[in-house]
Design a protein around this motif. Structure first.
Motif, PDB file in Angstrom:
ATOM      1  N   ALA A  29       0.863  -1.244  -0.024  1.00 11.20           N
ATOM      2  CA  ALA A  29       0.012  -0.118   0.088  1.00 11.20           C
ATOM      3  C   ALA A  29       0.777   1.255  -0.092  1.00 11.20           C
ATOM      4  N   GLY A  30       1.810   1.207   0.949  1.00 12.33           N
ATOM      5  CA  GLY A  30       2.738   2.287   0.828  1.00 12.33           C
ATOM      6  C   GLY A  30       3.240   2.463  -0.559  1.00 12.33           C
ATOM      7  N   THR A  31       4.136   1.448  -1.145  1.00 19.89           N
ATOM      8  CA  THR A  31       4.611   1.583  -2.408  1.00 19.89           C
ATOM      9  C   THR A  31       3.756   2.180  -3.339  1.00 19.89           C
ATOM     10  N   THR A  32       2.568   1.783  -3.492  1.00 19.62           N
ATOM     11  CA  THR A  32       1.597   2.019  -4.470  1.00 19.62           C
ATOM     12  C   THR A  32       1.122   3.524  -4.282  1.00 19.62           C
ATOM     13  N   LEU A  33       0.785   3.897  -3.015  1.00 13.61           N
ATOM     14  CA  LEU A  33       0.301   5.270  -2.928  1.00 13.61           C
ATOM     15  C   LEU A  33       1.263   6.413  -2.657  1.00 13.61           C
ATOM     16  N   GLY A  34       2.629   6.163  -2.660  1.00 11.66           N
ATOM     17  CA  GLY A  34       3.489   7.143  -2.301  1.00 11.66           C
ATOM     18  C   GLY A  34       4.630   6.900  -3.375  1.00 11.66           C
ATOM     19  N   ALA A  35       4.471   6.281  -4.521  1.00 10.90           N
ATOM     20  CA  ALA A  35       5.379   6.064  -5.667  1.00 10.90           C
ATOM     21  C   ALA A  35       6.019   7.537  -6.049  1.00 10.90           C
ATOM     22  N   GLY A  36       5.294   8.498  -6.630  1.00  7.56           N
ATOM     23  CA  GLY A  36       5.909   9.661  -7.019  1.00  7.56           C
ATOM     24  C   GLY A  36       6.285  10.709  -5.937  1.00  7.56           C
ATOM     25  N   GLN A  37       5.934  10.384  -4.745  1.00 10.57           N
ATOM     26  CA  GLN A  37       5.947  11.522  -3.544  1.00 10.57           C
ATOM     27  C   GLN A  37       6.975  11.048  -2.544  1.00 10.57           C
ATOM     28  N   LEU A  38       7.072  10.000  -2.116  1.00 12.71           N
ATOM     29  CA  LEU A  38       8.192   9.756  -1.223  1.00 12.71           C
ATOM     30  C   LEU A  38       9.834   9.667  -1.846  1.00 12.71           C
ATOM     31  N   PRO A  39      10.585   9.741  -0.600  1.00 12.26           N
ATOM     32  CA  PRO A  39      12.023   9.835  -1.314  1.00 12.26           C
ATOM     33  C   PRO A  39      12.326   8.272  -1.494  1.00 12.26           C
ATOM     34  N   SER A  40      13.476   7.878  -2.195  1.00 11.83           N
ATOM     35  CA  SER A  40      13.825   6.569  -2.535  1.00 11.83           C
ATOM     36  C   SER A  40      14.141   5.867  -1.194  1.00 11.83           C
ATOM     37  N   TRP A  41      14.530   6.427  -0.186  1.00  6.92           N
ATOM     38  CA  TRP A  41      15.068   5.479   0.865  1.00  6.92           C
ATOM     39  C   TRP A  41      13.594   4.894   1.805  1.00  6.92           C
ATOM     40  N   GLU A  42      12.568   5.862   1.615  1.00 10.23           N
ATOM     41  CA  GLU A  42      11.411   5.099   2.020  1.00 10.23           C
ATOM     42  C   GLU A  42      10.696   4.329   1.344  1.00 10.23           C
ATOM     43  N   LEU A  43      10.969   4.351   0.001  1.00  9.35           N
ATOM     44  CA  LEU A  43      10.536   3.329  -1.047  1.00  9.35           C
ATOM     45  C   LEU A  43      11.388   1.898  -0.597  1.00  9.35           C
ATOM     46  N   THR A  44      12.489   2.165  -0.470  1.00  8.46           N
ATOM     47  CA  THR A  44      13.241   1.121  -0.073  1.00  8.46           C
ATOM     48  C   THR A  44      12.996   0.206   1.265  1.00  8.46           C
ATOM     49  N   VAL A  45      12.678   1.051   2.164  1.00  8.90           N
ATOM     50  CA  VAL A  45      12.012   0.478   3.526  1.00  8.90           C
ATOM     51  C   VAL A  45      10.871  -0.352   3.135  1.00  8.90           C
ATOM     52  N   LEU A  46       9.750   0.353   2.384  1.00  9.75           N
ATOM     53  CA  LEU A  46       8.690  -0.370   2.231  1.00  9.75           C
ATOM     54  C   LEU A  46       8.796  -1.799   1.192  1.00  9.75           C
ATOM     55  N   LEU A  47       9.790  -1.721   0.384  1.00 10.73           N
ATOM     56  CA  LEU A  47      10.067  -2.941  -0.252  1.00 10.73           C
ATOM     57  C   LEU A  47      10.602  -3.789   0.571  1.00 10.73           C
ATOM     58  N   ASP A  48      11.487  -3.540   1.791  1.00  5.06           N
ATOM     59  CA  ASP A  48      12.072  -4.264   2.634  1.00  5.06           C
ATOM     60  C   ASP A  48      10.914  -4.935   3.455  1.00  5.06           C
ATOM     61  N   PHE A  49       9.918  -4.142   3.886  1.00  8.50           N
ATOM     62  CA  PHE A  49       8.687  -4.606   4.435  1.00  8.50           C
ATOM     63  C   PHE A  49       8.046  -5.958   3.784  1.00  8.50           C
ATOM     64  N   GLU A  50       7.905  -5.868   2.401  1.00  9.86           N
ATOM     65  CA  GLU A  50       7.368  -6.677   1.380  1.00  9.86           C
ATOM     66  C   GLU A  50       8.251  -8.166   1.653  1.00  9.86           C
ATOM     67  N   ILE A  51       9.480  -7.810   1.421  1.00  8.48           N
ATOM     68  CA  ILE A  51      10.160  -8.890   1.547  1.00  8.48           C
ATOM     69  C   ILE A  51      10.318  -9.580   2.828  1.00  8.48           C
ATOM     70  N   LEU A  52      10.367  -9.007   3.788  1.00 10.87           N
ATOM     71  CA  LEU A  52      10.536  -9.618   5.069  1.00 10.87           C
ATOM     72  C   LEU A  52       9.057 -10.366   5.426  1.00 10.87           C
ATOM     73  N   GLY A  53       7.855  -9.663   4.947  1.00 11.13           N
ATOM     74  CA  GLY A  53       6.612 -10.165   5.044  1.00 11.13           C
ATOM     75  C   GLY A  53       6.554 -11.634   4.292  1.00 11.13           C
ATOM     76  N   VAL A  54       7.037 -11.738   3.045  1.00 13.01           N
ATOM     77  CA  VAL A  54       7.323 -12.987   2.247  1.00 13.01           C
ATOM     78  C   VAL A  54       7.957 -13.960   3.219  1.00 13.01           C
ATOM     79  N   ILE A  55       8.879 -13.602   3.488  1.00 16.53           N
ATOM     80  CA  ILE A  55       9.778 -14.531   4.308  1.00 16.53           C
ATOM     81  C   ILE A  55       9.231 -15.013   5.744  1.00 16.53           C
ATOM     82  N   GLY A  56       8.665 -14.127   6.114  1.00 11.93           N
ATOM     83  CA  GLY A  56       7.895 -14.620   7.487  1.00 11.93           C
ATOM     84  C   GLY A  56       6.641 -15.566   7.128  1.00 11.93           C
TER      85      GLY A  56
END
Length: 72
Positions: A29-56
């Motif tokens: 949700a964060g990646t989709t809603l903030g794609a053009g507005q968020l800095p790149s480090w926040e998009l990286t954190v959101l991607l890490d959330f997704e990766i950790l969620g899949v692993i979990g």
């Protein structure tokens, strides 16, 4: 003799999987809603959330539902 912990493995498996699913949903949700507005480090954190969620989602049911009850 070692002492065994009183862990509730079915609850740990269930809540670990649900927490992992929440990480995936929050990251997507964060990646989709903030794609053009968020800095790149926040998009990286959101991607890490997704990766950790899949692993979990893969690890929690196996670890708390199969492996640890057999070891105890």
């Amino acid at each position: 003799m070692g002492q065994t912990a009183n862990l509730d493995y079915p609850d740990l498996a269930k809540y670990g999987t649900l927490a992992s699913l929440a990480l995936i949903l929050a990251g997507a949700a964060g990646t989709t809603l903030g794609a053009g507005q968020l800095p790149s480090w926040e998009l990286t954190v959101l991607l890490d959330f997704e990766i950790l969620g899949v692993i979990g989602i893969v690890v929690c049911p196996f670890l708390f539902g199969i492996a640890l009850p057999l070891v105890e």
